[in-house]
Design a protein around this motif. Structure first.
Motif: not given
Length: 278
Positions: A14-38
């Motif tokens: 899922t993270l790979g798909r998000l990065v592909q769509a956004e180009g780069a993600l802040r770690l905190t934003d990625a963790a929030r989207a995946l509902e886990v801790s950084p």
């Protein structure tokens, strides 16, 4: 495959798909989207899962790893952030006492100088000139701070940018104080770093700054990295933590060694911006 491994693999896909769509993600934003801790994502990305090999954690952002970069080189910055952290913080806090209202600072790359940004006096007006993503990320959180980010080609292993015009840009800036990092410090040969693309930028900043300081932890003394960039005489002071042994202090007796007092080893104050919070 156990349940925890399956969950990890799903997160990474899922993270790979998000990065592909956004180009780069802040770690905190990625963790929030995946509902886990950084921290959970840090462990996922540092592991050996196949899906992690296409991703890199650089300067607090999750990005695509360059297919040309060796895996061992992709996580250099993230791996080094936890190394000698208290010593790095102590040296950086000792250096921050030199900063004054209205200064234009050059702040070098690496994992020591983010602690300098975190320790800068609160509220004062500053200009920060940098070429590293982790430095820019922290400096942008400060009020009354103008950021000059030198752009160009992005180097994932150090989260830095380089451009042939960067030294020319630096020479046009009125830098009052420069803080420099190094991977190795030797009394005779000087300061060195891992990456050759950093050398022209460091040298131009050294030439432009009114006052220049090398900020390192004690583990850098006596080491040499591939790219030498300055003799120690180029620095007004070599600022370090309180841990150098007697032999090291003797070797640097004729050089401007500025050793931090022991109390700067304290943990970050409550509410203080820290490099690992980006």
């Amino acid at each position: 495959m156990d349940a925890s491994t399956a969950r990890r693999d799903r997160r990474l896909l899922t993270l790979g798909r998000l990065v592909q769509a956004e180009g780069a993600l802040r770690l905190t934003d990625a963790a929030r989207a995946l509902e886990v801790s950084p921290m959970t994502l840090r462990r996922d990305l540092a592991g050996d899962a196949a899906a992690a090999r296409d991703l890199a954690l650089l300067g607090g952002h999750v990005t695509r790893a360059s297919s040309a970069a060796p895996r061992a080189a992709r996580y250099v910055l993230d791996r080094e952030q936890g190394s000698a952290a208290y010593a790095k913080r102590a040296a950086a806090r000792h250096a921050a006492r030199l900063v004054r209202e209205g200064d234009t600072l050059f702040i070098d790359c690496g994992t020591t100088l983010p602690h300098l940004v975190a320790a800068l006096p609160a509220g004062i007006a500053l200009t920060v000139v940098c070429y590293a993503l982790n430095i820019a990320n922290l400096a942008c959180q400060r009020p009354n701070t103008q950021i000059v980010l030198l752009g160009g080609l992005f180097h994932p292993s150090s989260a830095t940018f380089s451009d042939e015009d960067a030294p020319r840009q630096l020479r046009r800036l009125g830098i009052t104080r420069g803080f420099f990092s190094a991977g190795g410090v030797e009394p005779a040969r000087g300061a060195s770093c891992w990456n050759f693309h950093e050398v022209p930028i460091k040298q131009a900043a050294l030439a432009a700054a009114q006052h220049c300081h090398l900020v390192v932890d004690h583990s850098k003394f006596g080491r040499a990295k591939p790219a030498f960039f300055a003799p120690l005489s180029a620095f007004e002071s070599v600022i370090c933590d309180a841990a150098p042994d007697a032999a090291t202090r003797a070797a640097f007796a004729t050089l401007p060694l500025d050793v931090a007092p022991r109390q700067t080893w304290a943990r970050p104050r409550r509410g203080e911006i820290t490099p690992t919070e980006e």
